[in-house]
Design a protein around this motif. Structure first.
Motif, mmCIF file in Angstrom:
data_model
loop_
_atom_site.group_PDB
_atom_site.id
_atom_site.type_symbol
_atom_site.label_atom_id
_atom_site.label_comp_id
_atom_site.label_asym_id
_atom_site.label_seq_id
_atom_site.Cartn_x
_atom_site.Cartn_y
_atom_site.Cartn_z
ATOM 1 N N VAL A 1 30.326 24.180 31.863
ATOM 2 C CA VAL A 1 31.014 25.278 32.563
ATOM 3 C C VAL A 1 32.516 25.214 32.298
ATOM 4 N N GLU B 1 39.074 35.295 39.265
ATOM 5 C CA GLU B 1 40.137 36.241 39.632
ATOM 6 C C GLU B 1 41.431 35.536 40.042
ATOM 7 N N SER C 1 30.284 30.355 43.211
ATOM 8 C CA SER C 1 30.287 30.879 41.829
ATOM 9 C C SER C 1 30.102 29.735 40.844
ATOM 10 N N GLY C 2 30.843 28.651 41.081
ATOM 11 C CA GLY C 2 30.755 27.493 40.197
ATOM 12 C C GLY C 2 29.387 26.834 40.274
ATOM 13 N N ARG D 1 31.875 39.625 39.543
ATOM 14 C CA ARG D 1 31.315 38.877 38.403
ATOM 15 C C ARG D 1 29.789 38.840 38.406
ATOM 16 N N THR E 1 26.865 29.014 38.569
ATOM 17 C CA THR E 1 27.080 28.971 37.121
ATOM 18 C C THR E 1 26.534 27.667 36.543
ATOM 19 N N GLY F 1 32.811 23.412 42.301
ATOM 20 C CA GLY F 1 31.400 23.725 42.573
ATOM 21 C C GLY F 1 30.489 23.276 41.445
ATOM 22 N N SER F 2 30.889 23.556 40.204
ATOM 23 C CA SER F 2 30.013 23.227 39.073
ATOM 24 C C SER F 2 29.970 21.715 38.848
ATOM 25 N N GLY G 1 36.069 38.725 43.862
ATOM 26 C CA GLY G 1 35.907 38.257 42.488
ATOM 27 C C GLY G 1 34.471 37.858 42.190
ATOM 28 N N HIS H 1 27.544 36.982 40.261
ATOM 29 C CA HIS H 1 26.756 35.762 40.471
ATOM 30 C C HIS H 1 25.589 36.059 41.415
ATOM 31 N N ALA I 1 35.782 26.956 41.364
ATOM 32 C CA ALA I 1 34.522 27.107 40.624
ATOM 33 C C ALA I 1 34.173 25.817 39.894
ATOM 34 N N VAL I 2 35.153 25.163 39.273
ATOM 35 C CA VAL I 2 34.803 23.914 38.580
ATOM 36 C C VAL I 2 34.512 22.792 39.581
#
Lengths: 95, 393, 309
Positions: free
Chosen positions: B24, B57, C80-81, C124, C84, B68-69, C120, C126, B65-66
């Motif tokens: 990711v 955004e 989101s992460g 996107r 993904t 989370g991933s 956002g 998700h 997000a990273v």
């Protein structure tokens, strides 16, 4: 349970390894009022169970069996939402 | 197998990211990081990577997000600059505290106001206490090499900390240089697969991460973090050595240049190290015993190595491409002074704040720093310990 | 969709007891109801706020599902992460399970500070469900007004003073704002109607893309009502049309509950201490304003849903 462990023994990253271990934390001591279950009147609608913020209504085989007093904080929502004319759960002063 | 290519710093990091092929990448555009994103977007669009690329955004959401991933055990990367880095600030702490081995390239740029898109180190210096490992790059080659090593350092099971590698905005990011790059397969083989012990997606082994600590546990968790980053020196050095075996380019916490017999030395990080090496060569021809120490790793701060490397100089000057308002000198200066406290007959130490907002610093200016040091080494009294190099009065 | 409590009660509660929510906390029940309605395994996140705090006081967690808290304004970005990573790892064969993703946030974390991240994530596309437990103020920090606080309500930062009688601005219409992202599913519900809530959660999780449910979640401490009345307050919110239950599936608006007799807003306001000052003679015009606004919103909603008065 990692209660009161020092930094060398705590799991890394601040995590709590045992999901749902809050169930071993007693919130029943918070009660000022206590729900009393009257099974003979109960129509098993399960409203008390679905509305309880603490998941403190004991249900077995889809039937209300009683109250988990280890978790029940005594809010009275179960009694308030009980639909029977004579309430199947009544609130009493905690002694 | 390796090949020699001509790339900008941004393209070099983008190429390293392609070869790493992370699970990711989440990013938001900001100058001068943008071309790094463009490069990576091309790789995604042309199917050269398997990466899920999340075009968020904001930088706040990029880091979120990273986080989370990475919590799901996905190898996760991002890149930013300046205000974007500042917007992430809150989450830099979350990433490090939760021990997520995220790798982030930061293309160094000044902070507003006034808004300025050019290089200085105020952005990453502002995040120096967040718990991330920080590695600075002198040129495109190092930016490329550091990106690859960062993955291996971050994911080391005894570390599991996020790593930021930096490259100077425009000076490195937008300048084409020749560099050696590895074969993609060699990179992937070297970094290996990332198979973490814990993942949020492991639904059979649920856990909670990021809970509330009250007064009874917060301090222990912070103490643990202090320990792990302090234990990362050895891993960084080991990875630098292994990388040397792979490529012939070995990396350490600091780099010494012409220091063997040097009496005076500059301590610097980033692209100015290259300029300083040129200045040292010229000064040597003039018969001046000049040397240089490049600080590659700023976090964890290599105080032991610096103490050893610096103790024999008569005078040292620390170049800070960052202003720390209200402090007694720049951040690098402060930490070096602290590291040298207590050694017997320490060198005289002066500080030069330079290059803010992309102000060019050339060989002549660097030479002037050495001339100042030379006079001090010959007995002249230090006029100002904190100096501003290349600013109009 | 046939939903029976008898069937739902066979499922294990995914939020354990022993959490530290206030006595009579409806938001805690909302969390329980949402998790009970999910059929697949769930990975959850929650924005900073009362529900996050009370459920995860170290070393105890009430979450029986994998759970992460990161910050206040990034619940949607965090999920989101996660979502993904799920796609990335599933593609590589590292994950086999079918998993659903739920991001929770209070009204502060959703209407206000987290709105950008939510927007956002919706844009996107998700595949996740965002649940806003709307208790109409920043309860975790001491009942400060938020964009979700209704007009007239007294909070710590919009107190009922002698010059300014509580919050002067209307509540933000978040459900419509989210719906404007043209996501496959969005809805409003309230926990008194457990069947509506459960059905909506199931529909949302089955949607091919982002989904959103705004759930009215009365807070007896902040709203100042007797602690056993939280569910009844929800019922009154629906019967006065202050909080209508509706859903938008692929652009089609549908009303899910129409009271037989629309009750006047006073019935809802009078049992809450946060509105007590409105019943003073000098402030009664505010009640009229609230009624006018509710009537307009209701009329508007009926039209969107193709219903008549």
């Amino acid at each position: 349970m990692s209660k009161e462990l020092g930094w060398k023994k705590l799991p890394m990253g601040g995590i709590i390894e045992e999901a749902g271990n809050a169930s071993s934390y007693e919130t029943g001591t918070w009660r000022s009022f206590k729900p009393v279950f009257h099974p003979e009147i109960c129509i098993q609608c399960l409203f008390c169970w679905i509305y309880c913020p603490d998941g403190a209504i004991i249900v077995e085989d889809s039937k209300v069996k009683g109250i988990n007093f280890f978790h029940c904080k005594g809010c009275g929502i179960c009694s308030r939402e009980c639909p029977t004319k004579v309430k199947s759960i009544t609130m009493e002063q905690e002694i | 197998m390796s090949s020699i290519v001509a790339l900008t710093g941004n393209d070099a990091v983008g190429t390293a990211m392609k070869q790493i092929n992370p699970d990711v990448v989440a990013a938001f555009p900001i100058t001068p990081q943008t071309e790094l994103m463009h490069k990576f977007a091309d790789f995604v669009a042309n199917g050269e990577v398997d990466t899920e690329f999340v075009l968020v955004e904001s930088e706040h959401s990029a880091m979120s997000a990273v986080i989370g991933s990475s919590a799901c055990g996905a190898r996760s990367m991002t890149a930013t600059s300046s205000c974007g880095f500042a917007l992430m600030w809150e989450l830099l702490y979350v990433a490090a505290s939760c021990r997520f081995p995220i790798v982030m390239a930061v293309v160094n740029r000044a902070l507003s106001a006034n808004i300025n898109i050019h290089c200085d180190h105020s952005d990453t210096m502002g995040g120096r206490d967040a718990g991330w490992i920080q590695i600075y790059s002198e040129n495109s080659q190092e930016a490329y090499d550091n990106t690859i090593q960062a993955v291996k350092i971050a994911e080391n099971p005894s570390i599991l900390l996020p790593v930021m590698i930096t490259l100077d905005g425009f000076i490195i990011s937008h300048t084409t240089e020749t560099l050696n790059i590895l074969d993609g397969k060699d990179v992937r083989d070297w970094i290996g697969e990332y198979n973490p012990k814990r993942s949020l997606l492991d639904i059979k082994n649920p856990f909670t991460i990021g809970p509330l600590d009250l007064q009874d546990y917060y301090f222990e968790h912070k103490r643990q973090q202090a320990e792990v980053i302090n234990n990362s020196y050895d891993v960084i050095v080991e990875v630098g050595k292994e990388y040397g075996k792979l490529t012939g380019r070995e990396y350490d916490l600091i780099e010494k240049y012409m220091t063997e017999d040097a009496e005076i030395a500059v301590i610097v990080l980033g692209s100015t190290a290259g300029t300083t090496k040129e200045a040292v060569d010229i000064l040597r021809e003039e018969g001046i015993k000049a040397g240089m120490i490049k600080l590659r790793v700023f976090r964890p701060f290599p105080y032991k190595e610096l103490r050893e490397a610096l103790s024999n100089f008569k005078v040292i000057s620390v170049l800070d491409r960052c202003i720390s308002f209200g402090a007694y000198g720049g951040p690098v200066f402060n930490e070096i002074k602290a590291a040298l406290y207590g050694i017997s007959s320490p060198p005289e130490i002066t500080n030069y704040i330079y290059g803010l907002g992309g102000r060019d610093v050339g060989i002549e200016e660097i030479k002037s720093v050495y001339y100042d040091m030379k006079r001090i080494s010959e007995g002249e009294k230090v006029k100002d310990y904190i100096n501003y190099l290349g600013v109009r009065e | 969709m046939k939903l029976l409590l008898k069937e739902m009660a066979k499922k294990e509660d995914l939020l354990s007891g022993g959490h530290r929510a206030c006595t009579g906390c409806v938001p805690a029940d909302v969390l329980r109801q949402v998790l009970l309605a999910a059929d697949n395994p769930v990975v959850a996140t929650c924005a900073t706020g009362c529900m996050e705090v009370v459920t995860t006081i170290f070393p105890y967690t009430a979450w029986k599902v994998p759970f992460i808290h990161s910050a206040f304004e990034n619940s949607a970005a965090t999920i989101s992460g996660i979502e993904t990573a799920y796609r990335a790892l599933k593609k590589k064969g590292k994950i086999k399970d079918e998993i659903d993703f739920i991001a929770f946030g209070g009204d502060g974390g959703t209407y206000d500070i987290g709105l950008q991240a939510l927007s956002g994530a919706m844009e996107r596309g998700h595949k996740f469900l965002y649940v806003c437990y709307d208790n109409e103020a920043y309860m975790n920090t001491g009942i400060q007004r938020s964009g979700a606080t209704p007009m007239g309500a007294a909070t710590s930062t919009s107190p009922a003073g002698s010059v300014i009688p509580g919050k002067r601005e209307s509540k933000k219409d978040l459900t419509t704002i989210v719906t404007a992202h043209k996501i496959p599913y969005s809805a409003q519900t309230a926990p008194y109607n457990w069947k509506d809530l459960a059905r909506k959660v199931k529909t949302a999780l089955a949607a091919e893309g982002p989904s959103f449910i705004n759930i009215l979640s009365p807070c007896y401490r902040g709203w100042r009502f007797p602690m056993e009345e939280g569910i009844e307050i929800c019922r009154l919110a629906a019967d006065t049309c202050i909080w209508p239950l509706f859903e938008i599936e692929n652009g089609n608006w549908k009303l899910n509950y129409k009271p037989k007799v629309k009750k006047p807003v006073e019935e809802y306001l009078k049992i809450q201490g946060r509105f007590r000052h409105l019943f003073k003679e000098a402030n009664k015009h505010i009640i009229e304003e609230i009624q006018t606004e509710v009537d307009e919103n209701w009329e508007n909603l009926l039209q969107k849903c193709g219903e008549t008065q």
